[in-house]
Design a protein around this motif. Structure first.
Motif, PDB file in Angstrom:
ATOM      1  N   THR A 434     -28.291  36.898  40.828  1.00  0.00           N
ATOM      2  CA  THR A 434     -28.793  35.518  40.890  1.00  0.00           C
ATOM      3  C   THR A 434     -29.328  35.177  42.278  1.00  0.00           C
ATOM      4  O   THR A 434     -30.318  34.453  42.406  1.00  0.00           O
ATOM      5  N   SER A 435     -28.702  35.724  43.326  1.00  0.00           N
ATOM      6  CA  SER A 435     -29.205  35.482  44.682  1.00  0.00           C
ATOM      7  C   SER A 435     -30.586  36.090  44.859  1.00  0.00           C
ATOM      8  O   SER A 435     -31.481  35.485  45.469  1.00  0.00           O
ATOM      9  N   LEU A 436     -30.790  37.298  44.313  1.00  0.00           N
ATOM     10  CA  LEU A 436     -32.108  37.934  44.376  1.00  0.00           C
ATOM     11  C   LEU A 436     -33.124  37.164  43.542  1.00  0.00           C
ATOM     12  O   LEU A 436     -34.277  36.980  43.950  1.00  0.00           O
ATOM     13  N   MET A 437     -32.694  36.682  42.393  1.00  0.00           N
ATOM     14  CA  MET A 437     -33.594  35.972  41.494  1.00  0.00           C
ATOM     15  C   MET A 437     -34.086  34.674  42.124  1.00  0.00           C
ATOM     16  O   MET A 437     -35.277  34.336  42.057  1.00  0.00           O
ATOM     17  N   PHE A 438     -33.176  33.934  42.755  1.00  0.00           N
ATOM     18  CA  PHE A 438     -33.543  32.651  43.374  1.00  0.00           C
ATOM     19  C   PHE A 438     -33.984  32.806  44.826  1.00  0.00           C
ATOM     20  O   PHE A 438     -34.395  31.830  45.451  1.00  0.00           O
ATOM     21  N   GLY A 439     -33.874  34.015  45.376  1.00  0.00           N
ATOM     22  CA  GLY A 439     -34.259  34.239  46.770  1.00  0.00           C
ATOM     23  C   GLY A 439     -33.393  33.494  47.758  1.00  0.00           C
ATOM     24  O   GLY A 439     -33.878  32.982  48.769  1.00  0.00           O
ATOM     25  N   VAL A 440     -32.090  33.407  47.476  1.00  0.00           N
ATOM     26  CA  VAL A 440     -31.160  32.643  48.309  1.00  0.00           C
ATOM     27  C   VAL A 440     -30.421  33.583  49.258  1.00  0.00           C
ATOM     28  O   VAL A 440     -29.830  34.571  48.827  1.00  0.00           O
ATOM     29  N   ALA A 441     -30.483  33.260  50.556  1.00  0.00           N
ATOM     30  CA  ALA A 441     -29.745  34.039  51.557  1.00  0.00           C
ATOM     31  C   ALA A 441     -28.877  33.137  52.428  1.00  0.00           C
ATOM     32  O   ALA A 441     -28.348  33.576  53.441  1.00  0.00           O
ATOM     33  N   ASP A 442     -28.721  31.869  52.001  1.00  0.00           N
ATOM     34  CA  ASP A 442     -27.996  30.912  52.829  1.00  0.00           C
ATOM     35  C   ASP A 442     -26.530  31.267  53.002  1.00  0.00           C
ATOM     36  O   ASP A 442     -25.926  30.966  54.029  1.00  0.00           O
ATOM     37  N   ASP A 443     -25.921  31.895  51.976  1.00  0.00           N
ATOM     38  CA  ASP A 443     -24.502  32.228  52.073  1.00  0.00           C
ATOM     39  C   ASP A 443     -24.255  33.680  52.443  1.00  0.00           C
ATOM     40  O   ASP A 443     -23.134  34.174  52.317  1.00  0.00           O
ATOM     41  N   ALA A 444     -25.296  34.365  52.918  1.00  0.00           N
ATOM     42  CA  ALA A 444     -25.126  35.775  53.310  1.00  0.00           C
ATOM     43  C   ALA A 444     -24.159  35.902  54.477  1.00  0.00           C
ATOM     44  O   ALA A 444     -23.459  36.915  54.602  1.00  0.00           O
ATOM     45  N   HIS A 445     -24.090  34.877  55.324  1.00  0.00           N
ATOM     46  CA  HIS A 445     -23.195  34.948  56.483  1.00  0.00           C
ATOM     47  C   HIS A 445     -21.727  34.953  56.063  1.00  0.00           C
ATOM     48  O   HIS A 445     -20.876  35.431  56.816  1.00  0.00           O
ATOM     49  N   ILE A 446     -21.424  34.437  54.867  1.00  0.00           N
ATOM     50  CA  ILE A 446     -20.035  34.444  54.396  1.00  0.00           C
ATOM     51  C   ILE A 446     -19.583  35.878  54.145  1.00  0.00           C
ATOM     52  O   ILE A 446     -18.486  36.288  54.551  1.00  0.00           O
ATOM     53  N   SER A 447     -20.431  36.656  53.475  1.00  0.00           N
ATOM     54  CA  SER A 447     -20.099  38.065  53.222  1.00  0.00           C
ATOM     55  C   SER A 447     -19.973  38.829  54.534  1.00  0.00           C
ATOM     56  O   SER A 447     -19.056  39.649  54.700  1.00  0.00           O
ATOM     57  N   ASN A 448     -20.882  38.563  55.465  1.00  0.00           N
ATOM     58  CA  ASN A 448     -20.804  39.238  56.769  1.00  0.00           C
ATOM     59  C   ASN A 448     -19.563  38.819  57.545  1.00  0.00           C
ATOM     60  O   ASN A 448     -18.955  39.626  58.258  1.00  0.00           O
ATOM     61  N   LEU A 449     -19.179  37.547  57.397  1.00  0.00           N
ATOM     62  CA  LEU A 449     -17.981  37.061  58.080  1.00  0.00           C
ATOM     63  C   LEU A 449     -16.741  37.770  57.552  1.00  0.00           C
ATOM     64  O   LEU A 449     -15.875  38.215  58.331  1.00  0.00           O
ATOM     65  N   LEU A 450     -16.641  37.923  56.231  1.00  0.00           N
ATOM     66  CA  LEU A 450     -15.508  38.641  55.651  1.00  0.00           C
ATOM     67  C   LEU A 450     -15.539  40.112  56.043  1.00  0.00           C
ATOM     68  O   LEU A 450     -14.497  40.722  56.313  1.00  0.00           O
ATOM     69  N   LYS A 451     -16.745  40.684  56.097  1.00  0.00           N
ATOM     70  CA  LYS A 451     -16.870  42.083  56.504  1.00  0.00           C
ATOM     71  C   LYS A 451     -16.383  42.276  57.939  1.00  0.00           C
ATOM     72  O   LYS A 451     -15.706  43.265  58.260  1.00  0.00           O
ATOM     73  N   SER A 452     -16.692  41.303  58.801  1.00  0.00           N
ATOM     74  CA  SER A 452     -16.278  41.419  60.201  1.00  0.00           C
ATOM     75  C   SER A 452     -14.769  41.313  60.363  1.00  0.00           C
ATOM     76  O   SER A 452     -14.199  41.808  61.339  1.00  0.00           O
ATOM     77  N   LYS A 453     -14.084  40.654  59.371  1.00  0.00           N
ATOM     78  CA  LYS A 453     -12.634  40.519  59.436  1.00  0.00           C
ATOM     79  C   LYS A 453     -11.924  41.849  59.187  1.00  0.00           C
ATOM     80  O   LYS A 453     -10.826  42.086  59.700  1.00  0.00           O
ATOM     81  N   PHE A 454     -12.542  42.708  58.388  1.00  0.00           N
ATOM     82  CA  PHE A 454     -11.889  43.957  57.986  1.00  0.00           C
ATOM     83  C   PHE A 454     -12.494  45.194  58.638  1.00  0.00           C
ATOM     84  O   PHE A 454     -11.915  46.276  58.565  1.00  0.00           O
ATOM     85  N   THR A 455     -13.660  45.039  59.251  1.00  0.00           N
ATOM     86  CA  THR A 455     -14.323  46.183  59.896  1.00  0.00           C
ATOM     87  C   THR A 455     -14.743  45.767  61.299  1.00  0.00           C
ATOM     88  O   THR A 455     -14.473  44.660  61.756  1.00  0.00           O
ATOM     89  N   GLY A 456     -15.434  46.650  61.971  1.00  0.00           N
ATOM     90  CA  GLY A 456     -15.935  46.349  63.311  1.00  0.00           C
ATOM     91  C   GLY A 456     -17.322  45.745  63.299  1.00  0.00           C
ATOM     92  O   GLY A 456     -17.995  45.712  64.337  1.00  0.00           O
ATOM     93  N   TYR A 457     -17.764  45.253  62.141  1.00  0.00           N
ATOM     94  CA  TYR A 457     -19.116  44.712  62.022  1.00  0.00           C
ATOM     95  C   TYR A 457     -19.289  43.478  62.910  1.00  0.00           C
ATOM     96  O   TYR A 457     -18.435  42.596  62.955  1.00  0.00           O
ATOM     97  N   LYS A 458     -20.422  43.409  63.607  1.00  0.00           N
ATOM     98  CA  LYS A 458     -20.748  42.264  64.456  1.00  0.00           C
ATOM     99  C   LYS A 458     -22.236  41.989  64.384  1.00  0.00           C
ATOM    100  O   LYS A 458     -23.053  42.909  64.349  1.00  0.00           O
ATOM    101  N   ASP A 459     -22.584  40.749  64.342  1.00  0.00           N
ATOM    102  CA  ASP A 459     -23.949  40.317  64.594  1.00  0.00           C
ATOM    103  C   ASP A 459     -23.894  38.913  65.185  1.00  0.00           C
ATOM    104  O   ASP A 459     -22.814  38.348  65.366  1.00  0.00           O
ATOM    105  N   PHE A 460     -25.030  38.336  65.502  1.00  0.00           N
ATOM    106  CA  PHE A 460     -25.071  37.051  66.193  1.00  0.00           C
ATOM    107  C   PHE A 460     -24.355  35.968  65.394  1.00  0.00           C
ATOM    108  O   PHE A 460     -23.531  35.221  65.931  1.00  0.00           O
ATOM    109  N   ASP A 461     -24.658  35.892  64.095  1.00  0.00           N
ATOM    110  CA  ASP A 461     -24.103  34.816  63.277  1.00  0.00           C
ATOM    111  C   ASP A 461     -22.599  34.950  63.096  1.00  0.00           C
ATOM    112  O   ASP A 461     -21.861  33.952  63.166  1.00  0.00           O
TER     113      ASP A 461
END
Length: 751
Positions: A434-461
């Motif tokens: 559905t995100s691809l269908m509607f072209g929505v990326a507004d909540d992508a930072h939530i997935s990255n935020l959770l990823k950063s909690k469990f891994t060493g992932y980092k980016d600006f946001d």
């Protein structure tokens, strides 16, 4: 920044606002007429006269009667009204009335508590209009600015139209802020304020009194207004009133869940004893949670009722749907909380605590509320592309496809695993599609935020979030504070008892025992749901400290079960229940009263002279259409108090806004000044507000702005941060036009 002083004092009143001359008192007129015969409908009596002639005769009789006759007539009508209501009063359970009285008292007590703390902390009643606006920092100032927009517009509808066609918040874009920022609370409060002022003016009642306040320390006097006629005071008062009502709902919630008014008392006292861990409303009134969370408490109470009753009625489903709407509309994060609720309900369905029919009705209520919120928010695509929406659809599909799951495997454990995997994978896949269908990326930072909690992932946001204390992991002191008030030990005992009974029930299910035998053992699905919801809230609270908002109050509700006869009836046979409960509360009160005393001892006064100087300079020395950029918290204050266009703001949940903020914050990177200037010019910026402290301050290692930019821009690592260069000499691309101890305003030199 609060300073511990009470130097301000009010002199004689400057003016009394909204105080037109009182109209002459109207002559007394008779009240509404009651038909002759005065009993209930169907009661025996003399034949009643019908028709206009009879009514006219009755009217002449009353108007021509003397004062004594008029009083007797009113008394007769009053007695008739009481008789009409007697059946309801007699049928009502006295225990319900007692519970309602206690709930009302708890609500008033909480309202008084948070109102007093707020006033003690900021001396809000003695602040000027500008100071009150500055006290609403970061997101708070942004949200309050829309309340101000509506009340200052020529009409209510003009104000709403300005909100839906906003040209100041993300210059040069025109955005519908009702779609983007969950601003229905401000719309409702603004309408109430306008109605209140109009009615008070019509009645000639004074709504506020303004005074000259001497601030001392060589500062110029200011005008300060008290009363609900002051917009900021009205806004805050309604928020505190709503959160007072919330405490009433908490009492009823604890009473209903535990089956005892003592349970409601335990819930309320646990909330007060752990008040600093339960809420931030007394420090940050305009935040979305202040409006949304009270309706979440109501929604949980309604859901508990639905889970407990054998047959779901339409009224309870409507109540669930309405409370869902009022929970979701004010706060974009509500969908994640409701996701955990749906997951917990699905889990108790899988093991057999609720049937398919009841779960389908609950899902229908959630789907309808989600669809209505989507409509009210003008098609906000984040709602339909959320994990919450995907989970609702997938669970509905699983319920319809369960006969096929049963054919695949006859083993209950295999069936449960299949349904669980289908829900998890289906939700993730459907959300991505559905995100691809509607072209929505507004909540992508939530997935990255959770990823950063469990891994060493980092980016600006993600660093912008995780470097903020409220988005970090739960601090180690929080469980210790829960333990000192005995909240955590009590809930762990309750958790253990419910868990033990649930395990026995599941064992019986797996052993194919008769349904009646299972029900005799433990058939309280609402208690198992609360345990699962507690686990979900614990995970959220540990990952993101701000979400203690959900964990701590739920612990208080769970603590009410210490009074439950279903769980501790065996113990109450040996120990008097009241003796046990009051003994526990006495032990809780040792640390709890100390916590309350520490809150009451906070005495301060809001003052931010550097920002006040900045805002006054902007009002006097810049054009109305001058465009500003800078730190997100400061931009909210610029928009609120000066009404100048800004290009970025604290509502960081939009993908486009995150990209804009990254351009604005490049001033704190190590990039060349020319590159930063070109990026700002593309956004149409005229002035940049540089805060030198942002160059060096950091909440923890790796969290200063230059260090965050090193992750995003490794090419320029090792160079001097541009903010340090601009603080010394901003030429040739910028020029300093104002500066004080904190702020430096840089004007961009156009080619």
């Amino acid at each position: 920044m609060p300073v511990h002083t009470r130097a301000r004092y009010k002199e004689s009143p400057l003016k009394a606002a909204s105080a037109p001359q009182s109209p002459p008192s109207p002559s007394p007129s008779p009240g509404p007429m009651r038909k002759a015969g005065g009993g209930r409908k169907g009661a025996c009596g003399e034949p009643r006269k019908a028709g206009p002639a009879a009514l006219a005769e009755r009217l002449r009789h009353v108007l021509g009667a003397g004062a004594a006759e008029l009083l007797r007539d009113c008394g007769g009508r009053l007695r008739g009204f009481v008789q009409d209501q007697k059946a309801f009063v007699i049928k009502a359970d006295s225990k319900i009335w007692v519970a309602l009285v206690f709930a009302a008292f708890a609500g008033v007590l909480h309202w008084y508590h948070i109102t007093t703390i707020f006033e003690n902390d900021r001396h809000f009643s003695h602040l000027s209009t500008l100071e009150r606006e500055m006290a609403f920092r970061t997101e708070m100032g942004l949200y309050y600015s829309y309340f101000k927009t509506v009340i200052e517009a020529p009409s209510f509808f003009n104000g709403v139209w300005e909100m839906m066609n906003d040209r100041l918040t993300e210059y040069p874009l025109v955005i519908n802020t009702l779609k983007r920022f969950n601003l229905y609370p401000e719309v409702v409060l603004a309408s109430w304020y306008r109605i209140y002022i109009a009615v008070m003016d019509f009645l000639g009642i004074q709504t506020k009194t303004c005074w000259t306040v001497n601030r001392g320390e060589g500062l110029r006097p200011i005008e300060s207004c008290e009363g609900l006629g002051d917009p900021a005071s009205f806004y805050v008062a309604v928020i505190f009133l709503l959160n007072g009502v919330m405490m009433s709902v908490f009492f009823l919630y604890g009473t209903y869940l535990s089956g005892s008014r003592l349970g409601g008392l335990v819930t309320v006292l646990c909330y007060f004893f752990n008040h600093g861990e339960c809420t931030r409303v007394m420090w940050t009134p305009p935040l979305r949670e202040s409006f949304s969370y009270p309706f979440h408490v109501l929604q949980m109470l309604v859901l508990t009722y639905i889970l407990r009753i054998p047959n779901v009625n339409r009224g309870s489903l409507i109540a669930l749907c309405v409370s869902n709407i009022f929970f979701m509309l004010p706060w974009q994060f509500a969908q994640f909380v409701l996701l955990t609720q749906i997951a917990s309900l699905f889990a108790i369905y899988v093991v057999g605590y609720i049937d398919s029919d009841k779960l389908q009705k609950i899902l229908c209520a959630h789907m309808v509320s989600l669809l209505l919120c989507f409509i009210f928010m003008f098609g906000n695509s984040m709602l339909l592309t959320s994990y919450y929406a995907a989970s609702l659809v997938v669970i509905w599909g699983i319920l319809k496809a369960r006969p096929k799951f049963l054919k695949i495997s006859g083993s209950r454990i295999i069936l449960w695993l299949l349904e669980g995997c289908a829900w998890l994978l289906g939700t993730v896949i459907l959300k991505c599609l559905t995100s691809l269908m509607f072209g929505v990326a507004d909540d992508a930072h939530i997935s990255n935020l959770l990823k950063s909690k469990f891994t060493g992932y980092k980016d600006f946001d993600t660093l912008m979030y995780t470097c903020a204390v409220e988005f970090d992991f739960m601090d180690k002191e929080t469980p210790l504070r829960y333990t000192k008030t005995l909240l955590l030990p009590v809930v762990l005992v309750i958790f253990g008892v419910i868990f033990k009974k649930a395990v026995k029930y599941i064992t019986l299910v797996l052993s194919q025992k008769d349904l009646c035998e299972r029900e005799e053992r433990f058939n309280h699905g609402e208690l198992v749901y609360h345990v699962l919801q507690l686990v979900a809230f614990t995970v959220l609270g540990i990952l993101i400290m701000r979400l203690k908002l959900f964990l701590t109050p739920h612990l208080c509700v769970m603590a009410s079960l210490i009074c439950s006869k279903q769980l501790f009836g065996w113990l109450f046979c040996k120990i008097q229940p009241k003796t046990l409960i009051f003994g526990i509360l006495a032990l809780m009160a040792i640390e709890g009263s100390a916590n309350l005393q520490s809150q009451w001892n906070i005495v301060g006064e809001f003052s931010n002279l550097p920002q006040e100087e900045l805002l006054e300079w902007i009002k006097i020395n810049t054009r109305q259409d001058a465009v500003f950029a800078g730190a997100m918290p400061t931009m909210a204050s610029i928009k609120l108090s000066t009404l100048r266009p800004i290009v970025n703001h604290p509502h960081y949940e939009d993908a486009g806004l995150r990209a804009r903020t990254k351009v604005v914050y490049s001033m704190y990177s190590r990039k060349p000044a020319k590159e930063v200037k070109e990026g700002l010019l593309k956004l149409g910026v005229n002035y940049y507000i540089l805060e030198e402290s942002w160059c060096i301050r950091r909440a923890k290692p790796g969290c200063s702005m230059p260090e965050i930019w090193d992750v995003e821009d490794p090419v320029n690592v090792g160079k001097i941060p541009l903010c340090n260069v601009m603080s010394k000499d901003p030429r040739p691309y910028f020029i300093t036009v104002f500066h004080n101890s904190i702020y430096r305003v840089l004007k961009i030199i156009k080619d």
